[in-house]
Design a protein around this motif. Structure first.
Motif, PDB file in Angstrom:
ATOM      1  N   VAL A  32       0.826  -1.218   0.000  1.00 55.72           N
ATOM      2  CA  VAL A  32       0.000   0.000   0.000  1.00 55.72           C
ATOM      3  C   VAL A  32       0.854   1.260   0.000  1.00 55.72           C
ATOM      4  O   VAL A  32       0.336   2.367   0.151  1.00 55.72           O
ATOM      5  N   ALA A  33       2.184   1.093  -0.157  1.00 53.89           N
ATOM      6  CA  ALA A  33       3.107   2.224  -0.308  1.00 53.89           C
ATOM      7  C   ALA A  33       3.024   3.203   0.853  1.00 53.89           C
ATOM      8  O   ALA A  33       2.995   4.416   0.659  1.00 53.89           O
ATOM      9  N   THR A  83      -6.096   5.275   3.290  1.00 48.56           N
ATOM     10  CA  THR A  83      -6.604   4.774   2.006  1.00 48.56           C
ATOM     11  C   THR A  83      -7.673   5.680   1.412  1.00 48.56           C
ATOM     12  O   THR A  83      -7.700   5.908   0.194  1.00 48.56           O
ATOM     13  N   ILE A  84      -8.562   6.193   2.251  1.00 53.59           N
ATOM     14  CA  ILE A  84      -9.686   6.992   1.762  1.00 53.59           C
ATOM     15  C   ILE A  84      -9.326   8.479   1.682  1.00 53.59           C
ATOM     16  O   ILE A  84      -9.472   9.121   0.634  1.00 53.59           O
ATOM     17  N   TRP A  85      -8.818   9.025   2.770  1.00 53.59           N
ATOM     18  CA  TRP A  85      -8.572  10.468   2.819  1.00 53.59           C
ATOM     19  C   TRP A  85      -7.298  10.890   2.109  1.00 53.59           C
ATOM     20  O   TRP A  85      -7.181  12.008   1.642  1.00 53.59           O
ATOM     21  N   PHE A  86      -6.304   9.992   2.071  1.00 59.08           N
ATOM     22  CA  PHE A  86      -5.014  10.375   1.492  1.00 59.08           C
ATOM     23  C   PHE A  86      -4.629   9.467   0.327  1.00 59.08           C
ATOM     24  O   PHE A  86      -3.441   9.238   0.074  1.00 59.08           O
ATOM     25  N   SER A  87      -5.620   8.965  -0.375  1.00 58.10           N
ATOM     26  CA  SER A  87      -5.347   8.033  -1.474  1.00 58.10           C
ATOM     27  C   SER A  87      -4.535   8.668  -2.592  1.00 58.10           C
ATOM     28  O   SER A  87      -3.732   8.000  -3.247  1.00 58.10           O
ATOM     29  N   GLY A 165      -2.944 -12.350  -4.528  1.00 60.65           N
ATOM     30  CA  GLY A 165      -1.579 -11.845  -4.396  1.00 60.65           C
ATOM     31  C   GLY A 165      -1.151 -11.038  -5.602  1.00 60.65           C
ATOM     32  O   GLY A 165      -0.521  -9.981  -5.475  1.00 60.65           O
ATOM     33  N   LEU A 166      -1.511 -11.526  -6.787  1.00 58.56           N
ATOM     34  CA  LEU A 166      -1.198 -10.778  -8.008  1.00 58.56           C
ATOM     35  C   LEU A 166      -1.943  -9.445  -8.052  1.00 58.56           C
ATOM     36  O   LEU A 166      -1.408  -8.430  -8.509  1.00 58.56           O
ATOM     37  N   GLN A 167      -3.177  -9.446  -7.559  1.00 56.62           N
ATOM     38  CA  GLN A 167      -3.931  -8.201  -7.497  1.00 56.62           C
ATOM     39  C   GLN A 167      -3.282  -7.210  -6.536  1.00 56.62           C
ATOM     40  O   GLN A 167      -3.224  -6.005  -6.809  1.00 56.62           O
ATOM     41  N   LEU A 168      -2.785  -7.729  -5.411  1.00 51.85           N
ATOM     42  CA  LEU A 168      -2.115  -6.859  -4.447  1.00 51.85           C
ATOM     43  C   LEU A 168      -0.831  -6.276  -5.032  1.00 51.85           C
ATOM     44  O   LEU A 168      -0.499  -5.109  -4.787  1.00 51.85           O
ATOM     45  N   ARG A 169      -0.118  -7.089  -5.791  1.00 47.19           N
ATOM     46  CA  ARG A 169       1.096  -6.569  -6.436  1.00 47.19           C
ATOM     47  C   ARG A 169       0.737  -5.491  -7.458  1.00 47.19           C
ATOM     48  O   ARG A 169       1.427  -4.477  -7.582  1.00 47.19           O
ATOM     49  N   ALA A 170      -0.349  -5.699  -8.171  1.00 43.98           N
ATOM     50  CA  ALA A 170      -0.810  -4.675  -9.113  1.00 43.98           C
ATOM     51  C   ALA A 170      -1.203  -3.409  -8.373  1.00 43.98           C
ATOM     52  O   ALA A 170      -0.947  -2.294  -8.831  1.00 43.98           O
ATOM     53  N   LEU A 171      -1.833  -3.588  -7.201  1.00 39.69           N
ATOM     54  CA  LEU A 171      -2.226  -2.445  -6.381  1.00 39.69           C
ATOM     55  C   LEU A 171      -1.020  -1.618  -5.979  1.00 39.69           C
ATOM     56  O   LEU A 171      -1.048  -0.379  -6.014  1.00 39.69           O
ATOM     57  N   ARG A 187     -10.661  -2.264  -0.842  1.00 37.59           N
ATOM     58  CA  ARG A 187     -10.917  -3.427  -0.002  1.00 37.59           C
ATOM     59  C   ARG A 187      -9.636  -4.216   0.244  1.00 37.59           C
ATOM     60  O   ARG A 187      -9.370  -4.666   1.370  1.00 37.59           O
ATOM     61  N   LEU A 188      -8.808  -4.378  -0.777  1.00 39.97           N
ATOM     62  CA  LEU A 188      -7.547  -5.087  -0.616  1.00 39.97           C
ATOM     63  C   LEU A 188      -6.584  -4.309   0.280  1.00 39.97           C
ATOM     64  O   LEU A 188      -5.879  -4.901   1.100  1.00 39.97           O
ATOM     65  N   ALA A 189      -6.563  -2.988   0.125  1.00 38.39           N
ATOM     66  CA  ALA A 189      -5.680  -2.172   0.965  1.00 38.39           C
ATOM     67  C   ALA A 189      -6.072  -2.293   2.437  1.00 38.39           C
ATOM     68  O   ALA A 189      -5.213  -2.438   3.311  1.00 38.39           O
TER      69      ALA A 189
END
Length: 289
Positions: A32-33, A83-87, A165-171, A187-189
């Motif tokens: 999530v950086a 995630t929401i306020w500082f996306s 896991g691949l979706q999370l890496r894409a995220l 949702r993943l974050a």
């Protein structure tokens, strides 16, 4: 020599907890950086919910499970904010937000838990584990290191071999593209924050009996957590695992020397300084030429 070996082995329990914390910091950063300064403070929330329930006479298992839920919920709350306020904010802003939240959580936690008065945390995994070269390795050490290893392998396998896991890496790598492709980014974050909060709570519950367990001291274990993550350049789970265990062992060795025991808390700072200096060696040598 035997006393030094005993001191080093004594640091394995803390080292295992540091490894879990370091892996969680890398996990949050990679997916999530966010450089999460609140990691251990959120775990401390769960740990103190657990100990306060045991002090009120609640059975151990429900108290631990409630503490895990509290630590996870606190982490989800912070994750929701970032995630929401500082996306749309950059990593520097998100790190500053978690640093500010760390100060707020520590101040509130100290107020609600009685200040710097240590609590008597129960040793959930007491007793001797095994004998190695005449030195006893405690069950707590084996459990903490075992959990750290299992967590590291599980995270690596999950990210590399599963669809989620691949979706999370894409995220983590292309968040905007992932959202456009229909991946449930938020949702993943939040799930990443939840898992990090749960594992951090477990690590602090394990390490608390070895510390002066007031809320502030446990929250500031973010320093060895960051030191372990920095060994892995905030990228490698295995390096963070090794770094966390090594920091615990070095702290144990330091406690074996009368003159160094009082400075053992400085070990993570020295590790951070050493890693940063080593990472800049090329630039400095080029300037020297």
């Amino acid at each position: 020599m035997d006393s030094l070996l005993t001191s080093a082995v004594a640091g394995l329990s803390a080292g295992g907890a540091y490894a879990i914390l370091g892996v969680c910091v890398v996990f949050t950063y990679r997916l999530v950086a966010v450089v999460n300064f609140t990691a251990t403070a959120l775990g401390a929330v769960g740990a103190f919910v657990m100990v306060m329930l045991t002090e009120l006479g609640y059975p151990m298992v429900p108290a631990v499970l409630t503490g895990l839920v509290a630590g996870t919920a606190a982490s989800v709350a912070v994750g929701f904010v970032t995630t929401i306020w500082f996306s749309g904010s950059n990593q520097t802003v998100k790190a500053a937000v978690t640093a500010a939240l760390l100060v707020c959580i520590i101040a509130l936690g100290l107020r609600l838990t009685g200040g710097q008065h240590p609590r008597a945390f129960p040793d959930l995994v007491g007793g001797a584990g095994l004998q190695l070269a005449g030195v006893t390795i405690t069950a707590a050490s084996l459990v903490s290191i075992g959990l750290a290893i299992v967590l590291t392998i599980a995270v690596e396998q999950f990210l590399g071999r599963t669809r989620t896991g691949l979706q999370l890496r894409a995220l983590s790598e292309r968040p905007m593209a992932a959202e456009l492709l229909g991946i449930p980014v938020r949702r993943l974050a939040i799930a990443v924050w939840a898992l990090s909060g749960a594992m951090t709570t477990i690590a602090l519950i394990l390490v608390a009996p070895l510390r002066s367990p007031d809320f502030g001291s446990l929250s500031l274990l973010v320093v060895p957590a960051f030191a372990a993550a920095l060994v892995g350049s905030f990228n490698s789970f295995r390096a963070a695992l090794i770094g966390g265990i090594a920091i615990g062992v070095i702290e144990g060795l330091a406690s074996g020397f009368v003159g160094l025991a009082q400075y053992r808390a400085a070990v993570p700072f020295l590790v951070i300084l050493t890693v940063l200096m080593w990472s800049q060696r090329g630039a400095r040598w080029d300037e020297a030429r």
